[in-house]
Design an enzyme around this catalytic site. Structure first.
Site, mmCIF file in Angstrom:
data_model
loop_
_atom_site.group_PDB
_atom_site.id
_atom_site.type_symbol
_atom_site.label_atom_id
_atom_site.label_comp_id
_atom_site.label_asym_id
_atom_site.label_seq_id
_atom_site.Cartn_x
_atom_site.Cartn_y
_atom_site.Cartn_z
ATOM 1 N N CYS A 95 0.839 -1.206 0.000
ATOM 2 C CA CYS A 95 0.000 0.000 0.000
ATOM 3 C C CYS A 95 0.869 1.249 0.000
ATOM 4 O O CYS A 95 1.539 1.526 -0.986
ATOM 5 C CB CYS A 95 -0.968 -0.018 1.166
ATOM 6 S SG CYS A 95 -2.321 1.164 0.963
ATOM 7 N N HIS A 224 -3.683 -5.588 1.014
ATOM 8 C CA HIS A 224 -2.999 -5.803 2.283
ATOM 9 C C HIS A 224 -2.985 -7.268 2.716
ATOM 10 O O HIS A 224 -3.889 -7.700 3.428
ATOM 11 C CB HIS A 224 -3.703 -5.003 3.387
ATOM 12 C CG HIS A 224 -3.487 -3.537 3.291
ATOM 13 N ND1 HIS A 224 -2.452 -2.888 3.920
ATOM 14 C CD2 HIS A 224 -4.181 -2.568 2.649
ATOM 15 C CE1 HIS A 224 -2.508 -1.585 3.672
ATOM 16 N NE2 HIS A 224 -3.550 -1.367 2.905
ATOM 17 N N GLU A 226 -1.106 -8.447 4.964
ATOM 18 C CA GLU A 226 -0.896 -8.451 6.421
ATOM 19 C C GLU A 226 -2.200 -8.179 7.166
ATOM 20 O O GLU A 226 -2.237 -8.250 8.383
ATOM 21 C CB GLU A 226 0.206 -7.459 6.797
ATOM 22 C CG GLU A 226 -0.209 -6.003 6.947
ATOM 23 C CD GLU A 226 -0.559 -5.301 5.642
ATOM 24 O OE1 GLU A 226 -0.578 -5.957 4.582
ATOM 25 O OE2 GLU A 226 -0.841 -4.084 5.688
#
Lengths: 265, 997
Positions: A95, A224, A226
């Protein structure tokens, strides 16, 4: 041996907690290092096997996202970064981290030109920040070490400037032919890359969601991974559970596991 | 003279910002321009040499898509150019970031007054716009003239005008001066001083101050120290600030004589102590998880052996009315500092927001000086989006509530949940202690005139001349830097105590912290300023944002300051804490203020004496439609502002940073139906979690605020239960937003409004103690009236009740959407004929042209019955019996069934004749009554008997079966089909109202 990962913090990047957790879950050791501390002692970068530019809002996305953070990193760390990449280490940007890497020119890194920006991640076609889950397809021919063996994956996007763009059409052709596209936004049903909102949340050209450099070790993406470490992160997890299809971990973990596997040789 | 750099996009690069302007000009102002290209302008007020400006230009622009020029960049074809900049002294966050780039290019640190100023250009084309049209776009869409400058040029004017290299710097070399206020005059003089100084002090309060300064001991001490006998400006300003309604909550602390509808009288000494705190204390006798309540910036509750939770919700109403973006970003970034300044300082986990606004489609008269509610809504969303997203804190709850009585003052709620380790550097983390001799340290942003009189101003109704200074713009990045620094410093044990600077700035925070040691002495000349020319009292009162105040042991100050420097955070020693019982303020070596802490905080402010008289209002009923199909009514209800989907704007808030979400704000197959409560993990290593929810319903206030309060508390608690939260581990936050309830010439209905406040508090006590749900923190905002344009608009009495519940294992939670064909649908609880102020009655009343005829009985609450149902729900969820659970609220069972169906993208056949009722009721009442304490749940056929066994003897009924027909069908009395709706139609009705708006 556990590979050591350095995550740069400070000045508005903010995904340090989940990014650290992701690497640790995948079997790495992580140090969070403030940008100022790294600039003060740039040589310490070489103590690490991997570097991550995390998500967030470095400098508030002012003067376009990632711009100022990228300038500062390039200004103070260019030599060390070049050395780091040349030494077969891995670099990941998610990002805002992807935006920073693109602004710096680390991606796409065509012909080893790492500090010459070629593409921009600009304001979403819809004109505003979007947080929603999208479906990704990974390029099967890509030699990206993070995405090796991956096919499809649902992940959340959370950005206002994720449209990969350049007015120079030749650059796009080069990116495609050099195998720099690592993943694309696809229609969940057909699995085909799409320009349609909201499946393609930002109008990115060629539906590109992530880029790798030609070596496959420098990689960035807008979605994302994560943020999908727990199976319960998935918006449909209750249904998946009732159908007995709930995975043990969120699929985002696989990208980190891939990188750790690579670093462990 | 500054250097000017203009940056634009290369031709052929789409300009999304410009396209947004085109879209809004059309939909908002009805102006059809064909294109808008935008540019960023930087004016660099820094001495530059040789090639430096060229290097800066290069560093500013994106080489791939941007082009730039020093001075003027050749313009694209245009018919009108609008340039929007900031007025002097207004926070310019982009300018601040640009200074970082300049410093890197120059290879040196910039001085405090070397600044970069930004503005934006909009090149408009097409649509045959007149100058007036362009000006409207500028002032009604692009700029807020309170804080921004606007210039409109035709192409000829633009090319003829000189290149503008001026900067909105404040050059004020006024010398620091300390004035005294003469309080010896008449009462008229006193009130004039109060009014002209925007002090908001009442006559009683002015008298109390005068008497205090007359005391022989006070006079003697002042004389000995060389202070004037009369209060200095700093002293009077500080007293006014501290005693403002905003800071000292005088209405909740005052005495009230309350008379009910039978003429029975009662004397109440402090609503807060009698009802709110007393309830929490009573509940606290039986629970062991309250750690710190009502004393700190946020309430703290125990979570597990490792961490506590801290939760706070605030409002930022008046500033958001003046500048929706600045007011709301300050609201969210400001409330972040509450947990940050709670105990030894909390980590920030999640944000919540909620807005009460006029309809975005409002087309009635708008009093001069008020912004259109749609513009307020856009700005407020944008501010909280930017503030929350840039801070890296996920949103977990959000709501919007619409009523045209909010056009005068929008309510902007912002809240933050934080965590803190149970112990920090060897001691309990909730501790607040200071040792005399500890240093007073301020850190974060610099001080300017921003926000001066914020606290006293928000305690007044909104007047035409409300000061622009009350507007601030939060800077999430400066705060984020400070936050990370503070967490690091906390864990290193570098400070002893922390609090935030909110209303009243350091005048409040130094004093509040001084209470822990017994005094403080500070020198305002040490304060870091944004620009010269601030008077000492302005430094003391400034509400400039992103600042915290700390107590630092002198032994740690070196290490503390060193870390601050390395983290690029400005920190300043302002003085030291003492035990003198006084707040002593110096300016250099001159003493300019001495305030007795006891007078200031405890004994000085006179107690308000107020009166309240309750008389139930008489409200007519709407006409119920003839018996027949209610499909159309249900579709209309789903599309109404207070029912319809709020997803469009919500998607611009980041809800997933930190990666801890479990039940997101939107659920269902298409992730487009709001959940009753959201659930998240709190730590990565644990499956424990929290559920968050809220209840709000200002409409019931029109009937009885007792019912309103009971209903919103019930709703907020029930939502937690519905996702699987434990009844015995729910805490609440109360946020009262009221119109001025003190009887006066300008508030002739004050007795009634005060009675509404009393009744609301009574309900809060009754319901929270019955449920065992303690309030751990709260806030009140009591002057939500606007008298602009000669018209008084008061908000309806509004209580937001926010809840936080513990989830033992997030993997077991339940969502509201239906899951499978064949699942059995149950209704739990009793439906009563309670349609007063319901969404259905209000819709009928509006449709019949008599919007005031929404009468009937408002939903009541039988707490002892509800408790047995909630305990049974807990057992059912513990046993894993439920596949979905939902709480019917606004719009009743009809809307509830529709939302469950939309969530699952599944139909159902429902028989309402089985619904447990209290008495004989019409189909309309069964379908749309908003009775409290009910659930709609589903389970598999195999588990149905186990579920029924748990609810044995309680009101539960099987009302239908989920199916894959794609239709929701409902039959009423005698088997009459009353709803037959296609899911696609229901979804469209639910989603279209605010889509793209």
């Amino acid at each position: 041996m556990k590979p050591k990962i350095l995550i740069i913090t400070g000045y508005g990047v903010n995904c340090e907690a989940e990014s650290k957790y992701a690497w640790e879950l995948a079997g790495a050791d992580v140090d969070l290092v403030h940008l100022n501390d790294l600039i003060e002692n740039a040589g310490r970068l070489q103590d690490y096997a991997g570097l991550m530019f995390i998500g967030g809002f470095s400098y508030g996305d002012h003067m376009t996202s990632g711009h100022v953070f990228a300038r500062r990193v390039k200004h103070h760390l260019q030599e060390e970064l070049q050395k780091f990449i040349d030494a077969e280490r891995v670099v990941l940007g998610i990002c805002n981290g992807f935006q920073v890497m693109t602004k710096m020119g680390l991606l796409p890194g065509l012909n080893g030109g790492y500090f010459d920006p070629k593409v921009a991640l600009m304001q979403n076609e819809c004109g505003c920040f979007q947080n929603r889950w999208v479906e990704l397809a990974f390029e099967q021919t890509s030699n990206c070490v993070f995405t090796k063996g991956l096919d499809r994956m649902p992940l959340p996007v959370r950005h206002g400037e994720g449209k990969l763009f350049t007015p120079d059409k030749k650059i796009f052709a080069e990116i495609e032919s050099a195998g720099c596209v690592a993943c694309r936004y696809v229609d969940g049903t057909s699995g085909k890359p799409t320009q349609d909102f909201p499946q393609n949340p930002n109008g990115s050209l060629n539906a590109i969601a992530g880029l790798t450099d030609p070596t496959g070790r420098v990689f960035g993406m807008m979605p994302h991974p994560e943020a999908y470490l727990f199976p319960e992160n998935h918006p449909q997890w209750k249904r998946q559970k009732l159908e007995g299809a709930l995975p043990e971990h969120g699929s985002g973990l696989q990208l980190f596991e891939n990188a750790v596997k690579f670093l462990q040789g | 003279m500054a250097e000017r750099i203009e940056i634009g996009l290369k031709s052929g690069v789409p300009d999304a910002r410009g396209r947004g302007v085109v879209g809004k000009a059309r939909s908002f102002l009805g102006l059809g321009l064909s294109s808008c290209r935008t540019r960023d302008v930087f004016r660099i007020d820094i001495e530059l040499k040789g090639r430096e400006v060229a290097a800066i230009r290069k560093a500013f622009a994106d080489p791939v898509i941007g082009r730039s020029a020093i001075g003027r960049l050749s313009p694209p074809p245009f018919e009108w150019l609008i340039e929007v900049g900031f007025k002097p002294g207004v926070t310019d966050n982009v300018g601040r970031t640009a200074e970082v780039v300049v410093a890197d290019v120059l290879g040196r640190k910039l001085g405090p007054y070397e600044q970069v100023y930004t503005s934006t250009q909009y090149f408009l084309k097409g649509g045959g716009l007149s100058r007036d049209d362009a000006t409207r776009i500028a002032t009604d869409l692009l700029a807020n003239v309170l804080i921004q400058t606007v210039a409109v040029y035709s192409p000829e004017e633009w090319s003829a005008s000189p290149i503008d290299e001026s900067v909105p710097a404040i050059h004020d070399d006024t010398e620091a001066r300390v004035r005294t206020y003469d309080l010896s005059g008449s009462d008229d003089d006193l009130m004039r001083i109060s009014r002209e100084g925007i002090l908001s002090l009442s006559l009683d309060e002015m008298h109390a101050i005068r008497e205090h300064y007359k005391r022989p001991d006070v006079r003697a001490e002042r004389q000995a120290l060389g202070l004037p006998a009369q209060p200095t400006d700093l002293e009077l300003e500080c007293i006014a600030q501290t005693w403002s309604e905003h800071c000292s909550h005088k209405i909740f602390a005052g005495n009230i004589r309350y008379m009910d509808e039978n003429g029975d009288e009662e004397n109440i000494q402090s609503l807060f102590k009698t009802y709110i705190r007393a309830a929490t204390e009573k509940i606290g006798e039986n629970i062991d998880w309250l750690v710190s309540v009502f004393t700190d910036n946020a309430g703290i509750i125990a979570f597990n052996e490792r961490i506590h939770l801290a939760y706070k919700v605030e409002t930022h109403n008046s500033p958001s009315a003046l500048d929706p973006y600045g007011g709301s970003i300050t609201g969210i970034v400001g409330v972040n500092r509450d947990p940050m300044g709670t105990g030894m300082g909390c980590q920030l986990l999640a944000n919540v927001w909620g807005y009460c606004l006029g309809s975005p489609f409002y087309d009635g008269d708008l009093p001069a000086g008020l912004m259109h509610p749609r513009r307020i809504r856009d700005g407020v969303h944008e501010g909280v989006i930017d503030g929350g997203n840039q801070s890296g804190i996920p949103w977990v709850r959000g709501f919007e509530c619409f009523d045209d009585r909010y056009i005068g003052k929008p309510l902007v709620y912002c809240g933050t949940l934080g965590t803190i380790p149970v112990t920090v550097t060897g001691g309990p983390s909730e501790r607040k202690e200071i040792v005399p001799g500890d240093l007073v340290v301020m850190c974060g942003g610099r001080i300017g005139k921003d926000g001066i009189h914020g606290a006293t101003f928000s305690s007044e109704e909104l007047r035409q001349e409300s000061p622009a200074q009350a507007v601030q713009i939060g800077d999430p990045i400066t705060q984020r830097k400070m936050y990370e620094f503070l967490m690091e410093a906390r864990d290193l044990g570098l400070f002893r105590c922390i609090t935030d600077n909110g209303a009243g700035g350091i005048s409040c925070s130094f004093g509040e912290m001084g209470k822990y040691s017994g005094g403080a002495e500070v020198d305002l000349k040490n304060a870091p300023l944004k620009y010269e020319g601030l008077q000492p009292w302005e430094i003391f009162l400034s509400e400039a944002q992103e600042r915290m105040t700390l107590a630092v042991d002198p032994a740690h100050i070196g290490q503390f300051m060193d870390l601050a420097t390395r983290r690029d955070v400005e920190a300043t020693v302002m003085g030291a804490f003492t035990s003198s019982g006084e707040l002593k303020v110096m300016y250099g070596d001159r003493l300019i203020g001495l305030l007795d802490m006891d007078f200031l905080y405890e004994t000085g402010c006179p107690t308000l004496e107020m009166e309240a008289r309750w008389k139930p209002p008489e409200i007519q009923l709407p006409q119920l439609p003839k018996a027949g199909s209610r499909t159309k009514n249900l579709l209309s209800l789903l599309g109404r502002l207070n029912v319809c989907s709020k997803e469009f704007k919500s998607r611009s808030y980041d809800g997933e940073v930190k990666g801890l979400s479990v039940i997101k704000p939107f659920v269902g197959v298409y992730e487009d139906v709001p959940t009753d409560a959201t659930v998240m993990r709190v730590e990565y290593q644990s499956n424990e979690g929290v559920a968050l929810a809220e209840g709000i319903n200002p409409f019931y206030s029109d009937i009885d605020t007792y019912d309103m309060t009971a209903s919103v508390i019930d709703e907020a608690v029930r939502r937690i239960i519905s996702v699987g939260g434990r009844l015995d581990r729910i805490a609440g936050l109360d946020n009262f937003c009221w119109p001025d309830p003190v009887q006066s010439e300008k508030t002739p209905d004050g007795f009634y409004k005060m009675a509404q406040l009393v009744r609301s508090n009574k309900a809060l006590y009754d319901i929270t103690t019955a449920y065992g749900v303690p309030c751990i923190s709260g806030k009140d905002s009591m002057k939500n009236d606007s008298v602009r344009g000669g018209r008084k608009i008061s908000i309806p009495p509004t209580l937001l009740f926010s809840t936080i519940g513990r989830i033992d294992d997030v993997r077991t939670v339940i969502t509201m959407d239906w899951k499978h064909d064949g699942d059995v649908i149950y209704i739990i609880g009793v439906t009563r004929d309670e349609m007063g102020a319901s969404e259905y009655h209000r819709m009928l009343a509006e449709d019949q042209g008599e919007p005031g005829h929404f009468g009937g009985r408002a939903p009541g609450l039988d707490v002892s019955m509800a408790l047995t149902w909630y305990r049974a729900m807990n057992r059912a969820t513990d046993a894993g019996l439920l596949k979905s659970a939902h709480t019917p609220t606004v719009g009743g069972l009809g809307v509830a069934l529709a939302l469950c169906a939309l969530g699952g993208d599944l139909g159902a056949d429902v028989d309402m004749s089985a619904v447990p009722l209290d008495g004989i009721m019409s189909d309309d009442a069964v379908l749309f009554s908003e009775s409290n304490s009910r659930f709609v749940v589903t389970c598999t056929e195999e588990k149905a008997s186990a579920l029924e066994a748990i609810f044995e003897g309680l009101p539960i009924a099987r009302i239908g079966t989920v199916n894959s027909s794609g239709r929701l069908t409902v039959s009423g009395k005698r088997g009459r089909r009353i709803v037959d709706a296609d899911l696609a139609k229901l979804r469209k009705a639910f989603k279209k109202t605010l889509w793209n708006i």
